[in-house]
Design an enzyme around this catalytic site. Structure first.
Site, PDB file in Angstrom:
ATOM      1  N   SER A 190      60.420  44.389  41.692  1.00 50.02           N
ATOM      2  CA  SER A 190      61.457  45.116  41.954  1.00 50.02           C
ATOM      3  C   SER A 190      61.073  45.378  43.721  1.00 50.02           C
ATOM      4  O   SER A 190      59.923  45.720  43.975  1.00 50.02           O
ATOM      5  CB  SER A 190      61.798  46.298  41.455  1.00 50.02           C
ATOM      6  OG  SER A 190      63.141  46.752  42.038  1.00 50.02           O
ATOM      7  N   GLY A 227      64.616  41.718  42.165  1.00 50.40           N
ATOM      8  CA  GLY A 227      63.917  41.808  43.441  1.00 50.40           C
ATOM      9  C   GLY A 227      64.474  41.581  44.641  1.00 50.40           C
ATOM     10  O   GLY A 227      64.053  41.471  45.708  1.00 50.40           O
ATOM     11  N   PRO A 265      70.121  40.613  39.254  1.00 47.88           N
ATOM     12  CA  PRO A 265      70.216  41.386  40.321  1.00 47.88           C
ATOM     13  C   PRO A 265      70.799  42.873  40.010  1.00 47.88           C
ATOM     14  O   PRO A 265      71.534  42.882  38.998  1.00 47.88           O
ATOM     15  CB  PRO A 265      71.338  40.844  41.453  1.00 47.88           C
ATOM     16  CG  PRO A 265      72.278  40.088  40.496  1.00 47.88           C
ATOM     17  CD  PRO A 265      71.350  39.351  39.457  1.00 47.88           C
ATOM     18  N   ARG A 267      69.858  46.511  42.060  1.00 45.37           N
ATOM     19  CA  ARG A 267      69.949  47.197  43.176  1.00 45.37           C
ATOM     20  C   ARG A 267      70.687  46.453  44.203  1.00 45.37           C
ATOM     21  O   ARG A 267      71.593  47.113  45.024  1.00 45.37           O
ATOM     22  CB  ARG A 267      68.749  47.617  43.696  1.00 45.37           C
ATOM     23  CG  ARG A 267      67.843  46.597  44.480  1.00 45.37           C
ATOM     24  CD  ARG A 267      66.456  47.103  44.924  1.00 45.37           C
ATOM     25  NE  ARG A 267      65.602  47.461  44.169  1.00 45.37           N
ATOM     26  CZ  ARG A 267      65.296  48.732  43.920  1.00 45.37           C
ATOM     27  NH1 ARG A 267      65.730  49.791  44.609  1.00 45.37           N
ATOM     28  NH2 ARG A 267      64.379  49.081  43.121  1.00 45.37           N
ATOM     29  N   TYR A 321      59.820  57.272  40.313  1.00 44.84           N
ATOM     30  CA  TYR A 321      59.755  55.997  39.686  1.00 44.84           C
ATOM     31  C   TYR A 321      60.111  54.769  40.330  1.00 44.84           C
ATOM     32  O   TYR A 321      59.810  53.489  39.890  1.00 44.84           O
ATOM     33  CB  TYR A 321      60.797  56.204  38.613  1.00 44.84           C
ATOM     34  CG  TYR A 321      60.509  57.311  37.541  1.00 44.84           C
ATOM     35  CD1 TYR A 321      58.882  57.644  36.902  1.00 44.84           C
ATOM     36  CD2 TYR A 321      61.210  58.441  37.342  1.00 44.84           C
ATOM     37  CE1 TYR A 321      58.842  58.799  36.353  1.00 44.84           C
ATOM     38  CE2 TYR A 321      60.965  59.510  36.438  1.00 44.84           C
ATOM     39  CZ  TYR A 321      59.651  59.547  35.995  1.00 44.84           C
ATOM     40  OH  TYR A 321      59.067  60.954  35.349  1.00 44.84           O
ATOM     41  N   CYS A 350      62.425  74.473  38.544  1.00 42.86           N
ATOM     42  CA  CYS A 350      61.239  75.326  38.604  1.00 42.86           C
ATOM     43  C   CYS A 350      60.015  74.660  38.865  1.00 42.86           C
ATOM     44  O   CYS A 350      58.924  75.168  39.046  1.00 42.86           O
ATOM     45  CB  CYS A 350      61.155  76.216  37.566  1.00 42.86           C
ATOM     46  SG  CYS A 350      62.631  77.451  37.470  1.00 42.86           S
TER      47      CYS A 350
END
Length: 450
Positions: A190, A227, A265, A267, A321, A350
């Protein structure tokens, strides 16, 4: 959908939503998602990669409105689990438009795929072949091969993929098990930054096709994975990658080879469609003496810490991530005489690790002000949690009427090449909440003959 008058943009909708809650105490974070941007991306894909059918990677953003939009456009779907298969099939997508592209699957989920009619799936080991053989003997398998993903932001080959040497052994084992190997898949990682990686992977895939032919397999499907960039703030643009992929496909898999080519695909389709608005819920002013800073570039006597109502346990999990580098954008234009200060931006939980931006320069803002983050559609909402009880942001969808009409034209004609090219870059937008979206029945233009 409720269509708005011509001249409105996604930014106008975002400002409108902010104004609506300005008098309320509940200034929750929210998204504005331009589904018209996804339509434009689909047109762009087919222009840049005319031989490659997109199978959208559901894991990237599983919002139902996104999946429905791509289904209407005729895309296929890359699913990695039973839940993703159920989501895609629940909106009427036929199994021929689904590839179960997870090389390591739970046995019960292989059985679910078989019962659901999903036959295309990937593998990269002998154990996986043996797992598939009994519950799904009619599966159409793609051998996932390893790639050089050293130039990718998120590397995958350490976990998935068979070497060329191992590939021959796996093909021989598949022959013994009487399983159908119909093709090869790969993923260059990616956020790939070197298009030559695709060339080598396509060449390696050709080698595996030749191995398969020697063993008597009828291999007709190549999956070139993902990618591909989804925004313009990248070093390597989409067309720069495709200009390298197309000649490689023509060289190793020419048209007369009768090989069907697909990709995964994720993203690419959704990154730029989503903008996130977060509200400043707290603020801390830290003097230069407190920070211990001796930075000569830091001319101001204070730094500012802003706390907002979404963080790395929510939408900004992409920082942890997906190696994302997010950039804050001011919702209000600053005054010319506003000074700039060194700032950091933190999430609401927190956890001391819940930091969104370590350092940036911005004018001084106040509690209740809004900060925007663009290009937030990929690996954000899909992996967001409700840690500490903080809820996921609401998504408000927008689309222009002409983009909607274009989508219907694509659906009805089923072939994108027959759709007259239209410039949808400056079209008016419409707005609707996810729960109110209605889509017509999907078409089957992405089906692969298995």
């Amino acid at each position: 959908f409720t269509f708005l008058d011509e001249g409105f943009t996604a930014k106008d909708i975002l400002d409108q939503k902010i104004n609506e809650v300005s008098s309320s105490d509940d200034k929750d974070a929210f998204y504005v998602a331009d589904l018209g941007d996804i339509v434009k991306k689909h047109m762009r894909w087919h222009k840049a990669l005319p031989r490659v059918t997109p199978f959208y990677a559901v894991k990237c953003n599983d919002s139902e409105a996104v999946v429905k939009t791509l289904a209407v456009l005729g895309a296929g779907f890359d699913c990695a689990s039973k839940t993703e298969i159920q989501l895609v099939q629940s909106i009427g997508v036929p199994p021929e438009r689904i590839i179960y592209a997870n090389p390591c699957k739970q046995l019960s989920q292989i059985k679910h795929a078989a019962n659901s009619g999903v036959r295309m799936m990937t593998f990269d080991s002998e154990v996986e072949l043996m797992k598939i053989a009994r519950p799904h003997p009619k599966a159409k398998l793609l051998l996932r091969i390893t790639t050089d993903d050293s130039k990718a932001v998120c590397r995958l080959s350490v976990k998935f993929g068979a070497t060329l040497k191992t590939s021959r052994l796996l093909l021989e084992r598949a022959k013994e098990l009487d399983l159908a190997i119909v093709g090869v898949s790969f993923h260059v990682g990616s956020g790939c930054t070197d298009p030559e990686t695709f060339v080598q992977a396509i060449s390696d895939a050709r080698c595996v096709f030749d191995m398969g032919a020697e063993l008597g397999f009828n291999m007709y499907l190549l999956d070139i994975g993902g990618g591909f960039p989804g925004s313009e703030d990248v070093k390597l643009k989409f067309e720069e990658i495709t200009s390298v992929i197309n000649p490689a496909l023509d060289k190793y898999f020419p048209l007369d080879s009768e090989v069907t080519i697909i990709a995964e695909p994720g993203r690419y389709y959704v990154a730029s469609a989503f903008t996130l608005a977060v509200n400043i819920i707290a603020k801390k002013i830290v003097s230069k003496e407190q920070t211990g800073s001796d930075d000569e570039d830091d001319v101001n006597d204070k730094t500012l810490m802003y706390y907002v109502n979404d963080g790395v346990y929510g939408s900004f999990n992409c920082i942890l991530y997906d190696h994302a580098h997010v950039k804050p954008v001011l919702q209000k234009r600053p005054k010319p005489d506003d000074g700039c200060y060194s700032c950091s931006i933190w999430g609401p939980t927190c956890d001391g690790l819940d930091r969104i931006v370590e350092r940036c320069n911005m004018p001084e803002l106040q509690v209740g002000d809004w900060i925007l983050f663009e290009n937030m559609g990929a690996y954000t909402v899909a992996a967001a949690s409700t840690f500490n009880g903080f809820q996921r942001p609401t998504i408000h969808y927008v689309m222009s009427r002409p983009a909607w009409q274009l989508m219907q034209q694509i659906k009805e004609q089923e072939f994108l090449a027959e759709v007259e090219e239209q410039d949808v870059a400056s079209l008016p937008l419409s707005c609707a909440c996810e729960s109110g979206i209605e889509y017509p029945a999907t078409c089957a233009s992405a089906s692969i003959n298995v």
